[in-house]
Write an enzyme that holds these catalytic residues in place. Structure first.
Site, PDB file in Angstrom:
ATOM      1  N   HIS A 136       0.805  -1.214   0.000  1.00 40.42           N
ATOM      2  CA  HIS A 136       0.000   0.000   0.000  1.00 40.42           C
ATOM      3  C   HIS A 136       0.842   1.270   0.000  1.00 40.42           C
ATOM      4  O   HIS A 136       0.303   2.375  -0.120  1.00 40.42           O
ATOM      5  CB  HIS A 136      -0.928   0.007   1.213  1.00 40.42           C
ATOM      6  CG  HIS A 136      -2.265   0.640   0.949  1.00 40.42           C
ATOM      7  ND1 HIS A 136      -2.692   1.012  -0.304  1.00 40.42           N
ATOM      8  CD2 HIS A 136      -3.269   0.998   1.796  1.00 40.42           C
ATOM      9  CE1 HIS A 136      -3.900   1.547  -0.227  1.00 40.42           C
ATOM     10  NE2 HIS A 136      -4.263   1.557   1.035  1.00 40.42           N
ATOM     11  N   ASP A 179      -2.396   1.573  -4.537  1.00 43.37           N
ATOM     12  CA  ASP A 179      -3.624   1.876  -3.792  1.00 43.37           C
ATOM     13  C   ASP A 179      -4.685   0.823  -4.084  1.00 43.37           C
ATOM     14  O   ASP A 179      -4.505  -0.081  -4.906  1.00 43.37           O
ATOM     15  CB  ASP A 179      -4.130   3.286  -4.116  1.00 43.37           C
ATOM     16  CG  ASP A 179      -4.394   3.508  -5.598  1.00 43.37           C
ATOM     17  OD1 ASP A 179      -4.665   2.510  -6.312  1.00 43.37           O
ATOM     18  OD2 ASP A 179      -4.339   4.657  -6.050  1.00 43.37           O
TER      19      ASP A 179
END
Length: 442
Positions: A414, A418
């Protein structure tokens, strides 16, 4: 008589060094051509180094746990007559040349005859750090006094090189005696090959527990997994896929496929084909991270997690997977899988991966949350294929039917990926699988 220099062979474009884990032959032993002389280990694969000639082993220029660079001479074998590959003794060497060769061998022998003893330290030093310390004359006391910047205070390559540079400039004072300051206690599990420490072995409380030290590969895996979790911000996306058409197609063609190609057709190459296509659609998943920089990979090299007979795990890599058709993918999957089980992988077989796939369904798991293979940014887990009741939509209305379904579990980093990219990628893999052409040839 002639002397043959046994060198550490090239093991792949991306492999520059290896650690000696065991000498299979001792000084004075007779060696046949192509017979294994020693065992070595890279950060992923263990392998053997065979002799190119027959003769007697007369010198071991490195010891166990020493780090050796590709192309370095690791042993001297005395042969009868001319040694075909011993360049130092080709034709008739001049006396001066012979003297120079003997001097070089003696110097190397003296260098390794009295190896630096690190057993007096409670700290862990990697083979690379120990090798640098030996070459630069850094004592154990000095190593103990270096403030490491690695995990839990571990001394890294950069730390020791900086220390050596400062020492040459007179910035640091070389300790004359052992350091008495408290030392950092290292964890049992390390991310690199380790020597036996002085740490006390755990004792069974009730006398019935069996205490087993991790093998070298398990220590490596443990270190890699811990480092990955500490490095990447792991997040997961899951999606259920209807693979009924794939199951039916494989059942229909697997016998003909094996007869024509001489290879078994499993579900893995079909899945890998879909992943390679999706990576072309979403190149943002085919990247790696180096500090504050993102490296976009030109090639799509798929890692394929494979379980070994001893329970450990290894990840061989299918190079340029997007350029393979299904037959080529099946051959690559079977070849790497078979050689992994047989312990015949070469160091370069595990290098250069840009994305990894692991089949947790092999062990009956419906889905899982795999750990990213650094420095990659994603890994896909394939769950078990199961017959389940499902709602089937038709122009005439909906009805309940039995379908073959599986879960795809996508773990991604992350920091750079995304939810939109991570979720879209795994959804695209699912779309390719569900749109599988049942009339296709193989």
């Amino acid at each position: 008589m002639a002397r043959f220099e046994l060198k550490l062979p090239k093991m792949g474009e991306s492999v520059a060094e290896a650690t000696i884990t065991n000498w299979l032959k001792e000084v004075g032993d007779k060696i046949e051509a192509d017979e294994a002389v020693l065992e070595i280990a890279t950060d992923k694969v263990d392998s053997e180094v065979p002799s190119e000639v027959s003769g007697i082993l007369v010198e071991q220029l490195f010891g166990k746990d020493d780090l050796v660079q590709v192309g370095q001479t690791i042993a001297i074998i005395e042969t009868e007559g001319d040694a075909p590959a011993a360049k130092a003794t080709e034709e008739v060497a001049a006396p001066a040349e012979v003297a120079e060769i003997e001097k070089t061998i003696e110097t190397a022998k003296e260098t390794v005859a009295a190896p630096q003893d690190f057993s007096g330290s409670d700290k862990f030093f990697s083979p690379l750090v120990k090798n640098i310390a030996k070459e630069e004359g850094v004592s154990v006391a000095e190593l103990d006094n270096i403030a490491g910047s690695g995990k839990d205070g571990r001394v890294t390559k950069e730390d020791i090189l900086k220390y050596i540079e400062n020492r040459k400039l007179g910035v640091v004072e070389t300790p004359k005696v052992a350091v008495t300051a408290p030392k950092v206690v290292e964890p049992v599990v390390q991310a690199a090959p380790v020597q036996k420490s002085q740490q006390a072995v755990p004792v069974s409380v009730n006398g019935g527990d069996e205490i087993i030290e991790m093998d070298r590969m398990r220590k490596l895996i443990s270190g890699y997994m811990t480092a990955s979790v500490q490095t990447s911000a792991h997040v997961q996306s899951f999606i259920e896929v209807d693979v009924t058409n794939i199951v039916k197609w494989r059942d229909k063609v697997k016998t003909a496929f094996e007869k024509r190609e001489g290879e078994k057709l499993t579900f893995t190459p079909i899945m890998m084909e879909a992943v390679a296509k999706a990576l072309k659609d979403f190149p943002g998943m085919n990247i790696s991270v180096d500090g504050d920089y993102i490296i976009k990979k030109k090639n799509i090299n798929l890692g394929m997690a494979a379980a070994l007979p001893n329970g450990n795990l290894i990840v061989p890599v299918i190079k340029n997977a997007d350029q393979l058709n299904l037959v080529g993918m099946a051959k690559a999957v079977n070849d790497l899988g078979n050689r992994a089980k047989a312990g015949k992988l070469k160091p370069d077989d595990t290098q250069g991966g840009t994305y990894t796939v692991t089949n947790v369904g092999t062990f009956g798991s419906v889905f899982g949350t795999p750990i990213i293979n650094q420095p990659q940014v994603g890994i896909l887990a394939l769950g078990a294929i199961r017959k389940v009741p499902a709602v089937i939509e038709t122009p005439e209305g909906d009805f309940i039917g039995i379908r073959q379904k599986m879960f795809l579990s996508h773990s991604y980093d992350h920091r750079v990926v995304d939810g939109a990219l991570g979720g879209s990628f795994v959804k695209r893999v699912a779309e390719y699988l569900e749109a599988f052409d049942v009339d296709r040839d193989f």
